[in-house]
Enzyme design. Sequence first.
Site, PDB file in Angstrom:
ATOM      1  N   HIS A  95       0.835  -1.205   0.000  1.00 39.58           N
ATOM      2  CA  HIS A  95       0.000   0.000   0.000  1.00 39.58           C
ATOM      3  C   HIS A  95       0.869   1.254   0.000  1.00 39.58           C
ATOM      4  O   HIS A  95       0.618   2.192  -0.780  1.00 39.58           O
ATOM      5  CB  HIS A  95      -0.913   0.008   1.225  1.00 39.58           C
ATOM      6  CG  HIS A  95      -1.661   1.298   1.403  1.00 39.58           C
ATOM      7  ND1 HIS A  95      -2.874   1.551   0.790  1.00 39.58           N
ATOM      8  CD2 HIS A  95      -1.357   2.422   2.110  1.00 39.58           C
ATOM      9  CE1 HIS A  95      -3.285   2.756   1.121  1.00 39.58           C
ATOM     10  NE2 HIS A  95      -2.377   3.310   1.922  1.00 39.58           N
ATOM     11  N   GLU A  96       1.876   1.289   0.863  1.00 40.36           N
ATOM     12  CA  GLU A  96       2.743   2.464   0.912  1.00 40.36           C
ATOM     13  C   GLU A  96       3.515   2.630  -0.392  1.00 40.36           C
ATOM     14  O   GLU A  96       3.741   3.753  -0.853  1.00 40.36           O
ATOM     15  CB  GLU A  96       3.700   2.370   2.107  1.00 40.36           C
ATOM     16  CG  GLU A  96       3.023   2.317   3.467  1.00 40.36           C
ATOM     17  CD  GLU A  96       2.015   3.439   3.685  1.00 40.36           C
ATOM     18  OE1 GLU A  96       2.169   4.517   3.078  1.00 40.36           O
ATOM     19  OE2 GLU A  96       1.061   3.234   4.451  1.00 40.36           O
ATOM     20  N   HIS A  99       1.656   4.510  -2.985  1.00 40.49           N
ATOM     21  CA  HIS A  99       1.809   5.966  -2.964  1.00 40.49           C
ATOM     22  C   HIS A  99       3.054   6.395  -3.736  1.00 40.49           C
ATOM     23  O   HIS A  99       3.040   7.426  -4.424  1.00 40.49           O
ATOM     24  CB  HIS A  99       1.896   6.465  -1.526  1.00 40.49           C
ATOM     25  CG  HIS A  99       0.611   6.374  -0.764  1.00 40.49           C
ATOM     26  ND1 HIS A  99      -0.572   6.881  -1.246  1.00 40.49           N
ATOM     27  CD2 HIS A  99       0.312   5.817   0.441  1.00 40.49           C
ATOM     28  CE1 HIS A  99      -1.537   6.674  -0.373  1.00 40.49           C
ATOM     29  NE2 HIS A  99      -1.026   6.018   0.661  1.00 40.49           N
ATOM     30  N   HIS A 103       3.202   8.840  -6.945  1.00 40.87           N
ATOM     31  CA  HIS A 103       4.108   9.985  -7.030  1.00 40.87           C
ATOM     32  C   HIS A 103       4.905   9.940  -8.328  1.00 40.87           C
ATOM     33  O   HIS A 103       5.018  10.947  -9.046  1.00 40.87           O
ATOM     34  CB  HIS A 103       5.056   9.981  -5.822  1.00 40.87           C
ATOM     35  CG  HIS A 103       5.867  11.229  -5.697  1.00 40.87           C
ATOM     36  ND1 HIS A 103       6.932  11.336  -4.823  1.00 40.87           N
ATOM     37  CD2 HIS A 103       5.798  12.425  -6.325  1.00 40.87           C
ATOM     38  CE1 HIS A 103       7.461  12.531  -4.921  1.00 40.87           C
ATOM     39  NE2 HIS A 103       6.794  13.212  -5.825  1.00 40.87           N
TER      40      HIS A 103
END
Length: 223
Positions: A95-96, A99, A103
């Site tokens: 999940h991280e 991100h 980006h």
Amino acid sequence: MGSYFLIIIVMVAGLIVQGVLSSKFNKYSRIMNAAGMTGAEVARRMLSEHGIYDVDVISTPGQLTDHYNPQNKTINLSEGVYGSNSIAAAAVAAHECGHAVQHAQGYAPLQFRSALVPVVSFSNNIVSWILLAGVILINAFPAILWLGIALFAMSTLFSVVTLPVEINASSRALRWLNTTGISAGQTGAMAKDALKWAAYTYVVAAISSIATLLYYIGIARRD
């Protein structure tokens, strides 16, 4: 009055969601993912397979403190995720990394949220005092309360914009985990369940912020 009761309901819902989330993560933290990879290994592999080589994966203290920092390009995994080979650790790490992929690919909602960060950070430092002063001095200086409402609205906007960012990151994570086989079948369902309840915390936060905003608007309009 309606906003007041909504705030109470949301607070109760928040406690329930946090309790279920902790229970889910405790459960799935005891089940190994299909690949037996640690959270750190999952993160590094996902970044590599998306062509991202300028993001570091590091361990950070605490529980459920995992986050991606776009300023210094780091995936910060909590101690219980970084070295664990559980399905929960794999889901959180992916999940991280979702991100980080957002980006790298210029995902618009993430860019908008990042642009709001300095404004929200500034407003959060003073908004409580301005709202308090606005309520106390509402009859003499009603503009103070409206200023506080405007500042609080920025935090509300941030909470709302966060929803698509978090949901999209989870979708990217689950899709990749299933494709690679790190989570599949029953463990895939567990990963999805864990991230679903994590997303609910952001939903509750957004609703709570909206309810609080409406509460203060109600006070200002009664003047």
